[in-house]
Design an enzyme around this catalytic site. Structure first.
Site, short mmCIF file in Angstrom:
data_model
loop_
_atom_site.label_atom_id
_atom_site.label_comp_id
_atom_site.label_asym_id
_atom_site.label_seq_id
_atom_site.Cartn_x
_atom_site.Cartn_y
_atom_site.Cartn_z
N HIS A 245 0.58 -1.46 -0.53
CA HIS A 245 0.08 -0.09 -0.25
C HIS A 245 0.85 1.52 -0.24
O HIS A 245 0.24 1.91 -0.62
CB HIS A 245 -1.16 0.30 1.10
CG HIS A 245 -1.99 -1.13 1.35
ND1 HIS A 245 -1.85 -2.59 1.46
CD2 HIS A 245 -3.12 -0.78 0.87
CE1 HIS A 245 -3.22 -2.67 1.58
NE2 HIS A 245 -3.93 -2.09 1.08
N ASP A 318 -5.14 -5.55 -7.78
CA ASP A 318 -4.92 -5.42 -6.55
C ASP A 318 -5.61 -3.63 -6.79
O ASP A 318 -5.08 -3.46 -7.79
CB ASP A 318 -3.77 -5.56 -5.53
CG ASP A 318 -4.24 -5.72 -4.03
OD1 ASP A 318 -4.90 -5.31 -4.20
OD2 ASP A 318 -3.39 -5.61 -3.56
#
Length: 598
Positions: A245, A318
């Site tokens: 992330h 993702d």
């Protein structure tokens, strides 16, 4: 609400003969012919839209709160989900708690129906695949009163494939009832790095064959309930020390180790008929030396996943808003490169307008062919067909009432949780605590932000559960980094208690000092690792220690029953716990777990 006949007409009769099952049948070629005919009538902008799965703010497709309208305008340039569908013709929408999509099951069902209604009213009205991340444990988007199960590592500690399948079946039925038809679960990563900041307890464990069996079982449970499961994060995110992330992890495995470790659960998922596979924003030089993230790697996605592993289902990225995929290329290049690599669904780009127009221009300029888009759209439409979205896009409220959070489902979650709690230390048989000698309990420790649907902070939930079991338990939150004053207050309170329960969370030096000073009071101390079981390696003086693998209500209630002796601990470590100052030495091996059996 449009009738079934209207829906069928809107999809040009495709639904009448589409196969429901993902398995091959004699009708597959005929079904594909009908889908290809539908694709041939789509405009290029419609095709581009089908590739995107996008977030949107609000509890309603047409009338969200003003704050959500403002967020949509700022991030997407539209006011509502319905406007986003009309402008971009997105093929999918992802639900998030923080986007206010998942207030309660009845609201979620209404939102889902509103989204389908908005999409089916468009030319060639195609149904939308609505998705979410409902992993259970520490990652849940749909909270109580829906049924919440233990997370993956807890299921790994239980070791039961039957439990994994039941989890998928029950959770799938509840997701389907609220209109969510694609779940980004199970996690197929093999967590072999205790320092992994992003996978950890989201993984079933460190043994590839054990992980593979549980992944396959959960896939069969979800897909048997009519929800597409998603194995993630290909080619394997289990040995990273960087969170994708916020950074760009590098996997240093050899190709041989990847085959023995990371590939095993994905192969099992594919054999189980997995509907979708999610990519990882990781660099894997042994599989692709280019330095590109796997999400953008043709050698990894087309060469290995499709070519070597033989997978021909949907590949979803993702989130494209994560730093791991954005560091090397700009947001306009990422979606184009992902499609060139072999991706089908482009998940949650930071700017839908930038990404959508980048793909459109890439086709217009000849970098991408329309035929390449058609390949992905065919896979997406096949997925929608298997999920019966052409035939039955709406859910209504009846299924919510009949299915979500039923007593039978909640009881199943409690039974499964009861097989996961792991007892790691129990000196002088301190546990189970006796209500005669340990009636007054103090529950202290870390209170991290609660996963969706928990009823409160972990200390409060655990204290309430112990009180229901006949103790008098008081909660005192000390946080993840307790100050000296906080520790002193906890120590003072401990001296007034018969025993102390302390919850640790990714243990810090300050938490470790808290535990040591509590032990120094002479009161019996029971540590509960409410996230990573690796915490026990930092607690050499604690007389008793349990691993619950998460701090959700269902797992904390199970830990309370073990502490109280209502159930014996049955969980076995699915990961090894190594010595802090010498990782080559294993303190507690895979399969370790004490019991109360005499």
């Amino acid at each position: 609400m449009p009738s079934r006949r209207t829906v069928l007409a809107a999809t040009a009769g495709v639904a009448a003969t589409l196969a429901v099952s993902g398995t091959a049948s004699a009708d597959d070629k005929q079904d594909d012919k009908k889908l290809r005919s539908l694709i041939a009538r789509m405009t290029l902008p419609e095709k581009v839209g089908q590739l995107f799965v996008m977030r949107v703010y609000g509890h309603s497709a047409t009338a969200p709160d003003q704050a959500d309208i403002d967020a949509n305008l700022q991030e997407i340039g539209v006011r509502t989900a319905a406007e986003m569908i009309a402008k971009y013709r997105v093929g999918g929408i992802i639900y998030f708690t923080w986007a206010h999509n998942t207030r309660d099951p009845h609201q979620i069902a209404d939102l889902s129906d509103g989204i389908q209604r908005a999409s089916l009213r468009q030319p060639r009205g195609l149904p939308v695949v609505i998705s979410t991340d409902q992993e259970h444990g520490i990652v849940c988007r749909v909270g109580a009163p829906a049924t919440l199960f233990p997370g993956a590592m807890a299921i790994g500690a239980g070791g039961s494939r039957t439990d994994a399948r039941v989890l998928g079946q029950v959770a799938g039925q509840e997701l389907r009832a609220v209109g969510i038809r694609q779940n980004y679960s199970p996690v197929a990563d093999v967590n072999v790095n205790p320092a992994n900041p992003v996978i950890g307890v989201r993984s079933f464990g460190a043994e590839p064959q054990a992980v593979a069996g549980l992944v396959a079982a959960e896939v069969r449970g979800y897909q048997g309930a009519g929800v597409a499961a998603t194995a993630k994060h290909f080619p394997g995110h289990g040995d990273t020390a960087v969170d994708s992330h916020y950074g760009f992890p590098v996997i240093t495995h050899s190709r041989e180790l990847w085959e023995k470790l990371d590939a095993v659960p994905f192969r099992a998922a594919i054999r189980a008929g997995i509907d979708s596979v999610m990519t990882a924003h990781i660099q894997f030089p042994a599989l692709d030396p280019s330095g590109d993230p796997a999400t953008l790697s043709h050698p990894i996605l087309t060469g290995i996943l499709r070519g070597e592993l033989g997978y021909d289902g949907a590949v979803v990225t993702d989130s494209l808003g994560m730093e791991g995929v954005r560091q090397k290329y700009g947001d306009d290049r990422v979606p184009v490169l992902a499609l060139k690599a072999g991706v089908d669904q482009l998940l949650n780009p930071p700017s839908l307008d930038v990404a959508w127009n980048a793909v459109l221009r890439a086709v217009q300029d000849g970098e991408l062919t329309e035929a390449r888009l058609d390949e992905s759209i065919l896979r997406i439409l096949r997925l929608k067909a298997r999920l019966r979205l052409f035939e039955a896009p709406y859910v209504g409220q009846g299924g919510v009432t009949r299915t979500v959070g039923t007593p039978a489902h909640l009881a199943a979650a409690d039974r499964i949780a009861g097989r996961t709690t792991t007892l790691l230390v129990n000196e002088k048989r301190l546990l189970p605590l006796s209500r005669r000698t340990h009636r007054k309990l103090l529950v202290v420790g870390a209170d991290p932000a609660s996963p969706s649907g928990t009823t409160g902070p972990p200390t409060g939930v655990l204290a309430a559960a112990l009180t229901e079991l006949g103790f008098t338990a008081t909660a005192l939150s000390t946080g993840t980094a307790p100050s000296a004053d906080t520790v002193a207050r906890a120590v003072g309170a401990a001296r007034q208690a018969d025993a102390v329960i302390v919850g640790t969370y990714n243990i810090t030096p300050a938490q470790q000092a808290l535990v040591e000073q509590l032990v120094a009071t002479g009161r019996p101390v029971v540590a509960v690792a409410i996230r990573n079981p690796y915490d026990v390696a930092h607690l050499p003086t604690v007389p008793a220690c349990l691993a619950s693998y998460s701090w959700t209500d269902v797992e904390l209630r199970a830990a309370a029953r073990v502490i109280a002796g209502r159930t014996a601990p049955h969980g076995k470590l699915p990961v090894p716990v190594q010595q802090v100052d010498d990782p080559a030495k294993v303190l507690y091996p895979v399969g370790y777990g004490l019991s109360y059996d005499r």
